[in-house]
Design a protein around this motif. Sequence first.
Motif, PDB file in Angstrom:
ATOM      1  N   VAL A  32       0.808  -1.076  -0.089  1.00 54.54           N
ATOM      2  CA  VAL A  32      -0.004   0.028  -0.060  1.00 54.54           C
ATOM      3  C   VAL A  32       1.006   1.272   0.169  1.00 54.54           C
ATOM      4  CG1 VAL A  32      -1.675   1.514   1.556  1.00 54.54           C
ATOM      5  CG2 VAL A  32      -2.018  -1.355   0.827  1.00 54.54           C
ATOM      6  N   THR A  33       1.872   1.104   1.046  1.00 56.39           N
ATOM      7  CA  THR A  33       2.715   2.393   0.737  1.00 56.39           C
ATOM      8  C   THR A  33       3.525   2.662  -0.368  1.00 56.39           C
ATOM      9  OG1 THR A  33       4.420   1.256   2.168  1.00 56.39           O
ATOM     10  CG2 THR A  33       2.865   2.652   3.460  1.00 56.39           C
ATOM     11  N   THR A  34       3.797   1.594  -0.926  1.00 56.75           N
ATOM     12  CA  THR A  34       4.609   1.643  -1.977  1.00 56.75           C
ATOM     13  C   THR A  34       3.664   2.285  -3.365  1.00 56.75           C
ATOM     14  OG1 THR A  34       6.227  -0.197  -1.605  1.00 56.75           O
ATOM     15  CG2 THR A  34       6.046   0.431  -3.916  1.00 56.75           C
ATOM     16  N   LEU A  35       2.593   1.964  -3.534  1.00 64.40           N
ATOM     17  CA  LEU A  35       1.541   2.186  -4.306  1.00 64.40           C
ATOM     18  C   LEU A  35       1.313   3.857  -4.006  1.00 64.40           C
ATOM     19  CD1 LEU A  35      -0.809  -0.725  -4.757  1.00 64.40           C
ATOM     20  CD2 LEU A  35       1.068   0.024  -6.449  1.00 64.40           C
ATOM     21  N   LEU A  36       1.045   4.071  -2.818  1.00 65.32           N
ATOM     22  CA  LEU A  36       0.833   5.521  -2.484  1.00 65.32           C
ATOM     23  C   LEU A  36       2.161   6.536  -2.895  1.00 65.32           C
ATOM     24  CD1 LEU A  36      -1.087   5.259   0.952  1.00 65.32           C
ATOM     25  CD2 LEU A  36      -1.876   5.987  -1.391  1.00 65.32           C
ATOM     26  N   ALA A  37       3.252   5.953  -2.798  1.00 65.16           N
ATOM     27  CA  ALA A  37       4.559   6.764  -2.943  1.00 65.16           C
ATOM     28  C   ALA A  37       4.251   6.940  -4.402  1.00 65.16           C
ATOM     29  CB  ALA A  37       5.694   6.056  -2.485  1.00 65.16           C
ATOM     30  N   LEU A  38       4.099   6.101  -5.318  1.00 67.20           N
ATOM     31  CA  LEU A  38       3.928   6.562  -6.732  1.00 67.20           C
ATOM     32  C   LEU A  38       3.044   7.681  -7.238  1.00 67.20           C
ATOM     33  CD1 LEU A  38       3.827   2.751  -8.125  1.00 67.20           C
ATOM     34  CD2 LEU A  38       5.771   4.171  -8.090  1.00 67.20           C
ATOM     35  N   ILE A  39       2.050   7.747  -6.240  1.00 65.68           N
ATOM     36  CA  ILE A  39       1.113   8.848  -6.461  1.00 65.68           C
ATOM     37  C   ILE A  39       1.803  10.158  -5.902  1.00 65.68           C
ATOM     38  CG2 ILE A  39      -1.263   9.775  -5.856  1.00 65.68           C
ATOM     39  CD1 ILE A  39      -2.213   6.546  -5.722  1.00 65.68           C
ATOM     40  N   PHE A  40       1.957  10.132  -4.762  1.00 68.30           N
ATOM     41  CA  PHE A  40       2.743  11.367  -3.852  1.00 68.30           C
ATOM     42  C   PHE A  40       4.368  10.944  -4.211  1.00 68.30           C
ATOM     43  CE2 PHE A  40      -1.271  10.200  -1.896  1.00 68.30           C
ATOM     44  CZ  PHE A  40      -1.985  11.333  -1.852  1.00 68.30           C
ATOM     45  N   THR A  41       4.500  11.630  -5.340  1.00 67.60           N
ATOM     46  CA  THR A  41       6.029  11.599  -5.856  1.00 67.60           C
ATOM     47  C   THR A  41       7.152  12.429  -4.894  1.00 67.60           C
ATOM     48  OG1 THR A  41       5.570  12.865  -7.652  1.00 67.60           O
ATOM     49  CG2 THR A  41       5.316  10.478  -7.886  1.00 67.60           C
ATOM     50  N   SER A  42       6.771  13.642  -4.301  1.00 76.61           N
ATOM     51  CA  SER A  42       7.604  14.260  -3.820  1.00 76.61           C
ATOM     52  C   SER A  42       7.066  15.168  -2.481  1.00 76.61           C
ATOM     53  CB  SER A  42       7.844  15.588  -4.703  1.00 76.61           C
ATOM     54  OG  SER A  42       6.579  16.305  -4.977  1.00 76.61           O
ATOM     55  N   GLY A  43       7.884  15.594  -1.595  1.00 78.50           N
ATOM     56  CA  GLY A  43       7.306  16.208  -0.333  1.00 78.50           C
ATOM     57  C   GLY A  43       7.539  15.076   0.736  1.00 78.50           C
ATOM     58  N   LYS A  44       7.189  15.939   1.965  1.00 80.74           N
ATOM     59  CA  LYS A  44       7.279  15.296   3.110  1.00 80.74           C
ATOM     60  C   LYS A  44       6.395  13.609   3.190  1.00 80.74           C
ATOM     61  CE  LYS A  44       8.239  18.907   6.062  1.00 80.74           C
ATOM     62  NZ  LYS A  44       7.948  19.968   7.038  1.00 80.74           N
ATOM     63  N   ILE A  45       5.275  13.835   2.581  1.00 82.83           N
ATOM     64  CA  ILE A  45       4.570  12.662   2.475  1.00 82.83           C
ATOM     65  C   ILE A  45       5.108  11.303   1.790  1.00 82.83           C
ATOM     66  CG2 ILE A  45       3.192  12.978   0.219  1.00 82.83           C
ATOM     67  CD1 ILE A  45       0.727  11.814   2.058  1.00 82.83           C
ATOM     68  N   ASN A  46       6.085  11.816   0.596  1.00 81.78           N
ATOM     69  CA  ASN A  46       6.541  10.809  -0.015  1.00 81.78           C
ATOM     70  C   ASN A  46       7.737  10.172   0.761  1.00 81.78           C
ATOM     71  OD1 ASN A  46       9.245  10.044  -1.704  1.00 81.78           O
ATOM     72  ND2 ASN A  46       7.610   9.486  -2.864  1.00 81.78           N
ATOM     73  N   THR A  47       8.446  11.003   1.572  1.00 80.40           N
ATOM     74  CA  THR A  47       9.306  10.519   2.436  1.00 80.40           C
ATOM     75  C   THR A  47       9.018   9.623   3.533  1.00 80.40           C
ATOM     76  OG1 THR A  47      10.665  12.524   2.328  1.00 80.40           O
ATOM     77  CG2 THR A  47      11.389  11.290   4.282  1.00 80.40           C
ATOM     78  N   VAL A  48       7.790  10.085   4.086  1.00 78.70           N
ATOM     79  CA  VAL A  48       7.086   9.389   5.265  1.00 78.70           C
ATOM     80  C   VAL A  48       6.737   7.910   4.424  1.00 78.70           C
ATOM     81  CG1 VAL A  48       4.984   8.986   6.569  1.00 78.70           C
ATOM     82  CG2 VAL A  48       6.371  11.107   6.452  1.00 78.70           C
ATOM     83  N   LEU A  49       6.276   7.884   3.374  1.00 80.49           N
ATOM     84  CA  LEU A  49       5.844   6.717   2.704  1.00 80.49           C
ATOM     85  C   LEU A  49       6.856   5.717   2.664  1.00 80.49           C
ATOM     86  CD1 LEU A  49       3.008   8.155   0.287  1.00 80.49           C
ATOM     87  CD2 LEU A  49       2.659   6.673   2.334  1.00 80.49           C
ATOM     88  N   ASP A  50       7.967   6.385   2.175  1.00 80.70           N
ATOM     89  CA  ASP A  50       9.248   5.555   1.953  1.00 80.70           C
ATOM     90  C   ASP A  50       9.819   4.917   3.170  1.00 80.70           C
ATOM     91  OD1 ASP A  50      11.372   4.719   0.273  1.00 80.70           O
ATOM     92  OD2 ASP A  50      12.807   6.168   1.200  1.00 80.70           O
ATOM     93  N   VAL A  51       9.850   5.755   4.121  1.00 81.80           N
ATOM     94  CA  VAL A  51      10.321   5.010   5.528  1.00 81.80           C
ATOM     95  C   VAL A  51       9.392   4.185   5.976  1.00 81.80           C
ATOM     96  CG1 VAL A  51      10.496   5.761   7.821  1.00 81.80           C
ATOM     97  CG2 VAL A  51      11.476   7.209   6.068  1.00 81.80           C
ATOM     98  N   VAL A  52       7.943   4.209   5.825  1.00 79.56           N
ATOM     99  CA  VAL A  52       7.363   3.056   6.414  1.00 79.56           C
ATOM    100  C   VAL A  52       7.161   2.042   5.480  1.00 79.56           C
ATOM    101  CG1 VAL A  52       4.580   2.687   6.734  1.00 79.56           C
ATOM    102  CG2 VAL A  52       5.450   4.984   7.228  1.00 79.56           C
ATOM    103  N   ALA A  53       7.357   2.041   4.233  1.00 80.81           N
ATOM    104  CA  ALA A  53       7.478   0.949   3.009  1.00 80.81           C
ATOM    105  C   ALA A  53       8.963   0.175   3.396  1.00 80.81           C
ATOM    106  CB  ALA A  53       7.513   1.391   1.629  1.00 80.81           C
ATOM    107  N   ASN A  54       9.843   0.931   3.575  1.00 71.76           N
ATOM    108  CA  ASN A  54      11.193   0.166   3.842  1.00 71.76           C
ATOM    109  C   ASN A  54      11.176  -0.511   5.166  1.00 71.76           C
ATOM    110  OD1 ASN A  54      12.972   0.489   1.650  1.00 71.76           O
ATOM    111  ND2 ASN A  54      12.638   2.684   1.931  1.00 71.76           N
ATOM    112  N   GLY A  55      10.404   0.041   5.930  1.00 75.56           N
ATOM    113  CA  GLY A  55      10.270  -0.391   7.564  1.00 75.56           C
ATOM    114  C   GLY A  55       9.520  -1.814   7.585  1.00 75.56           C
TER     115      GLY A  55
END
Length: 92
Positions: A32-55
């Motif tokens: 889910v977070t990886t798919l959302l990161a494809l939609i929100f490609t920049s900014g703080k939300i992308n950073t949060v999504l990246d951290v949650v996805a990797n974690g």
Amino acid sequence: MENTLIDKTFRDSEGKIVLAQMPNLPLIVWIVTTLLALIFTSGKINTVLDVVANGSLFTWAWLELFQGVNYFRRALGLAVLIGIITLKIQYS
């Protein structure tokens, strides 16, 4: 019945061959977070999504490595852990 290396590699405790399973919570969160990161490609939300996805992927891999139902699933967890660490080192 003899418990061979092939059995330990591909069979679970019930004797069923297990290569793939239904996704557990960490894997669902990663998807889910990886798919959302494809939609929100920049900014703080992308950073949060990246951290949650990797974690969550790290958590899934760790659980597979130490609690996988057979050697194949444990090796899969190890491969994903190595992949995550390698990618993070490479792109840092």
